[in-house]
Design a protein around this motif. Sequence first.
Motif, PDB file in Angstrom:
ATOM      1  N   MET A   1       0.655  -1.267  -0.102  1.00  0.00           N
ATOM      2  CA  MET A   1       0.036   0.050  -0.042  1.00  0.00           C
ATOM      3  C   MET A   1       0.732   1.277  -0.046  1.00  0.00           C
ATOM      4  O   MET A   1       1.835   1.279   0.810  1.00  0.00           O
ATOM      5  CB  MET A   1      -0.947   0.035   1.363  1.00  0.00           C
ATOM      6  N   GLY A   2       0.801   2.131  -0.990  1.00  0.00           N
ATOM      7  CA  GLY A   2       1.257   3.424  -0.937  1.00  0.00           C
ATOM      8  C   GLY A   2       0.830   4.157   0.155  1.00  0.00           C
ATOM      9  O   GLY A   2       1.148   4.295   1.352  1.00  0.00           O
ATOM     10  N   ASP A   3       0.034   5.349  -0.070  1.00  0.00           N
ATOM     11  CA  ASP A   3      -0.575   6.043   1.240  1.00  0.00           C
ATOM     12  C   ASP A   3      -1.818   5.336   1.688  1.00  0.00           C
ATOM     13  O   ASP A   3      -2.884   5.162   1.074  1.00  0.00           O
ATOM     14  CB  ASP A   3      -1.104   7.571   0.399  1.00  0.00           C
ATOM     15  N   PRO A   4      -1.811   5.244   2.808  1.00  0.00           N
ATOM     16  CA  PRO A   4      -2.813   4.251   3.758  1.00  0.00           C
ATOM     17  C   PRO A   4      -4.338   5.333   3.518  1.00  0.00           C
ATOM     18  O   PRO A   4      -4.337   6.419   3.685  1.00  0.00           O
ATOM     19  CB  PRO A   4      -2.233   4.613   5.161  1.00  0.00           C
ATOM     20  N   THR A   5      -5.337   4.466   3.302  1.00  0.00           N
ATOM     21  CA  THR A   5      -6.417   5.290   3.202  1.00  0.00           C
ATOM     22  C   THR A   5      -6.727   5.478   4.706  1.00  0.00           C
ATOM     23  O   THR A   5      -6.422   5.295   5.639  1.00  0.00           O
ATOM     24  CB  THR A   5      -7.428   4.140   2.908  1.00  0.00           C
ATOM     25  N   ASP A   6      -8.044   6.274   4.658  1.00  0.00           N
ATOM     26  CA  ASP A   6      -8.578   6.663   5.984  1.00  0.00           C
ATOM     27  C   ASP A   6      -9.028   5.800   6.993  1.00  0.00           C
ATOM     28  O   ASP A   6      -8.858   5.723   8.194  1.00  0.00           O
ATOM     29  CB  ASP A   6      -9.836   7.787   5.808  1.00  0.00           C
ATOM     30  N   ALA A   7      -9.464   4.492   6.220  1.00  0.00           N
ATOM     31  CA  ALA A   7     -10.123   3.482   7.013  1.00  0.00           C
ATOM     32  C   ALA A   7      -9.104   2.860   7.514  1.00  0.00           C
ATOM     33  O   ALA A   7      -8.790   2.309   8.862  1.00  0.00           O
ATOM     34  CB  ALA A   7     -10.697   2.601   6.175  1.00  0.00           C
TER      35      ALA A   7
END
Length: 500
Positions: free
Chosen positions: A216-222
């Motif tokens: 994963m690059g930029d982690p999601t808000d979740a």
Amino acid sequence: MSAEPHPTLPPVRLHSDAELARDALVAPLFARAVRLARWAGPDTRVDVGGELAPDQLPEAVGVLGLDTADEDSPVYASQAWRVAVDTGLVDVTEPEEDSGDGAEAGEPEYGTATPGEDLALLAGGAPGDVLDLWLAALDTVLADAAVPDLDDLVDALDAGGEIDFDRLDWNPQREADFLDGVLANLYLLTVTEGGAGEGPVPLPVLAASMIVPDEMGDPTDAVLEQVSDAMMRLDDQFRQLEPIGLVEYRPVDEALLAEADEPASGEAGQAAGAAPEDDEDVSRYGMVRLTPLGLYGVRARMLEAGVEAPAVGELADKGADALLDAVSYYPGGAAQAEIEQWLAGRDLPDAVAELLAAARGDDEGAPLRRLRCQQALAPAGPEAEPAVRAVLDDPELGGLARVWLAEHGVADVPAPDETMVFWLTVDTIAAQLAADGETEELPLLMRSLTEHHTGFFEQAWRVEHPATAYVLEAMGRLHPDKKASKEARKAAFKARSRQP
């Protein structure tokens, strides 16, 4: 030929058993458990399950020298008693089930407690005995740390007094596995060269290592929300683990905990997903490091689970073949430390001869063994010269021997023939590829080697070395000169064609 990654963890440098045992004895929770074990006697009463009777807790608090006005002191005393019982420092005889003809109606039945046989090991046993008891105490503390908050447990009790695990969303094995995984990651960050070393690890980084997928690059808000939830859980758990001596922990700033109503994934997520500019800022989210005793404890648990977790020095009584096979996959500093301990106390000429013999071979790992052998011999003095000279005519070790003699200023070193020069070149590049992969420095080494030999590739494909084609293919990919790179690919094809 391809360099396979070794499955073991990097080796850890442990303190001596004596030092670790001293650390265990002064760990606050273990020390309290020992003190209560020595206090236990005929007048000590216990409930079912071995817990101290409620009216005994104030006396236990006093024995431990805790603040009687502090509402947490009975909790600390109860925890220390549970550790003493679980480790065998105290033997308890639980009360018999009420048969109706014992004490008067309504009067509780109590069992008794006495110092356990294992208590004597703390004074008269070996350091390993103390560490075994400490490991048993650690098991108890880890089990407690994996249990949810007491308020959550109370909320999840149904009318029959049973815990509704679905409502609690708590799976005991899952929680225990998560905590073991966190400690394993903390261990890996500590022992890996270039990792945290003896420094602390930010809690957001540790939580993210368990939650954020590698790809994963930029982690999601979740995902950041999950990281923040894990941080809060770990904050509570590390507070519980610090008194047993496993970690040193700087807790999450209370001001941040007071902001629980705000979205948790904001600042904490940024701290987890990117390197902070201000160390003081990230430290507000918690900082944790394994103590020397903690490294020992986590490694012991991993070994028990079947994980290969080497320690520097454990090869000291093994043969040179086992040494070179193992350190071939150690980081440079750890490999050198292991080799130095192996050499210490051995007769140097015999040890050098054994190392050279173990470096022979045409298997896939042989080039890297020879590289580690060369590193092992580098600090050896004049006593090693006869054993090194003895292999000057060896087709696999003659080049290594000449390098060592030249580096030690020996004047009458015979020049190698062309066959040995090319063989050593292939062996050296194969070893570097196995040790570090395709590094930025390797193309420069390739350029240097080829520039010193006119018609290098026309000769190289004929080299009788198992890694010849593999090395030439790597040179075709990595050589900084386009013409040389093309020649390397042609030579690699010829080398492959002549292989059976």
